[in-house]
Design a protein around this motif. Structure first.
Motif, PDB file in Angstrom:
ATOM      1  N   TYR A  35       5.598  45.949  25.336  1.00 12.59           N
ATOM      2  CA  TYR A  35       5.076  45.152  24.230  1.00 12.59           C
ATOM      3  C   TYR A  35       6.096  45.036  23.097  1.00 12.59           C
TER       4      TYR A  35
ATOM      5  N   LYS B 176      -1.398  36.974  15.568  1.00 10.52           N
ATOM      6  CA  LYS B 176      -0.254  37.077  16.470  1.00 10.52           C
ATOM      7  C   LYS B 176       0.879  37.910  15.847  1.00 10.52           C
TER       8      LYS B 176
ATOM      9  N   LEU C  91      -0.180  41.645  15.423  1.00  7.26           N
ATOM     10  CA  LEU C  91      -0.152  42.427  16.666  1.00  7.26           C
ATOM     11  C   LEU C  91       1.178  43.165  16.871  1.00  7.26           C
TER      12      LEU C  91
ATOM     13  N   LYS D 291      -6.361  48.291  16.177  1.00  4.75           N
ATOM     14  CA  LYS D 291      -5.750  46.960  16.167  1.00  4.75           C
ATOM     15  C   LYS D 291      -6.632  45.945  16.878  1.00  4.75           C
ATOM     16  N   ARG D 292      -7.202  46.354  18.011  1.00  3.97           N
ATOM     17  CA  ARG D 292      -8.064  45.434  18.773  1.00  3.97           C
ATOM     18  C   ARG D 292      -9.266  45.008  17.946  1.00  3.97           C
TER      19      ARG D 292
ATOM     20  N   VAL E 204      -8.140  42.576  14.845  1.00  6.51           N
ATOM     21  CA  VAL E 204      -7.880  41.146  15.055  1.00  6.51           C
ATOM     22  C   VAL E 204      -9.175  40.342  15.209  1.00  6.51           C
TER      23      VAL E 204
END
Ligand code: HEC
Length: 245
Positions: free
Chosen positions: A6, A170, A173, A182-183, A186
């Motif tokens: 990532y 975006k 992230l 974080k999930r 968003v």
């Protein structure tokens, strides 16, 4: 999970950071302008300076004291009512949406008795005609957003803000933080925006939902602001200090 696959802020070029930063700052400024615009459109509707929950209720639901009829029977025309209690009957009727059946049942008798002696077009063409429902309902219109207006504003909002939140998300992230947090982070601004738009429609019939309009709007702004600040911070300060991803 293999973290290496990532991209994080430390992996992106300085040019990309610059682009991200000017984008985020412009969106942030745009948001402040949107807040100012909201203030100027809604403030003072209740007759008092500044933005209050009452202003939001009037914007979406309307207010019985905002109608010409409501103002008249509470003020200059009050003394024409034979019974003072009829004022509340009229205000209640406006509050319930000024419908025709209730007009015929309760309101017409009051107006015919106390008002039409002056408010008849043949006698005083310049005064509001209080002899029949269609003209009375004109002065009894409580305002509030109409469904076509709400639909128009909603579709602009949903399309426009979805784009903005998508690009902010975006970039966000690329932050280095707990992945579960974080999930959730968003999704929050999207959920808040949907709740906000939905509550406009509900406030139209249920005034107390104005609180949901305010809180969900605030939550969207807050979560969006946090994503912007955290991204700008990590992009320039945090990511370079750490060797970890
Ligand atoms: C004696 C005559 C008379 C009677 C009776 C009367 N009105 Fe009026 N009404 C007026 C006049 C004159 C005006 C215009 C006042 C002004 O513009 O300053 C007016 C204005 C109004 C207006 C318009 C206010 C605005 O927004 O410009 C409304 C609504 C109204 N009256 C409702 C009523 C109701 C409801 C009753 C019965 C309870 C009533 N009136 C009884 C003479 C009367």
């Amino acid at each position: 999970m293999n973290k290496e696959k990532y991209t994080r802020f430390k992996d992106i070029s300085v040019s990309e950071r610059i682009l991200n930063t000017v984008f985020l700052l412009t969106i942030g400024l745009g948001y402040l302008m949107a807040l100012a615009n909201m203030y100027y459109t809604h403030q003072g509707l209740d007759g008092k300076a500044g933005l209050s929950i009452e202003d939001i209720i009037i914007s979406y639901h309307g207010g019985s004291n905002q109608t010409r009829l409501g103002t008249a029977v509470s003020g200059i025309m009050k003394s024409n009512l034979r019974y003072a209690s009829d004022k509340d009957v009229i205000l209640q009727w406006i509050h319930h949406g000024a419908n025709e059946p209730e007009y015929n049942e309760k309101i017409a008798p009051i107006l015919n008795r106390d008002c039409v002696l002056c408010h008849t077009p043949t006698i005083n063409p310049s005064l509001p005609d209080l002899t029949h429902y269609s003209s009375v309902s004109e002065v009894a219109y409580a305002g509030g957003a109409t469904i076509p207006t709400l639909v128009r504003v909603s579709h602009i909002h949903l399309f426009g803000i979805a784009f903005i939140l998508f690009f902010i998300g975006k970039i966000f992230l690329l932050c280095n933080m707990n992945v579960h947090l974080k999930r959730v982070a968003v999704v929050i601004p999207f959920a808040a925006m949907l709740l906000d738009v939905l509550s406009w429609f509900i406030t139209k019939s249920t005034p107390s939902f104005a609180y949901v309009v305010v809180y969900s709007g605030a939550l969207m702004g807050f979560s969006m602001g946090l994503q912007i600040l955290l991204s700008v911070y990590q992009m320039w300060f945090y990511s370079r200090k750490t060797t970890e991803i």
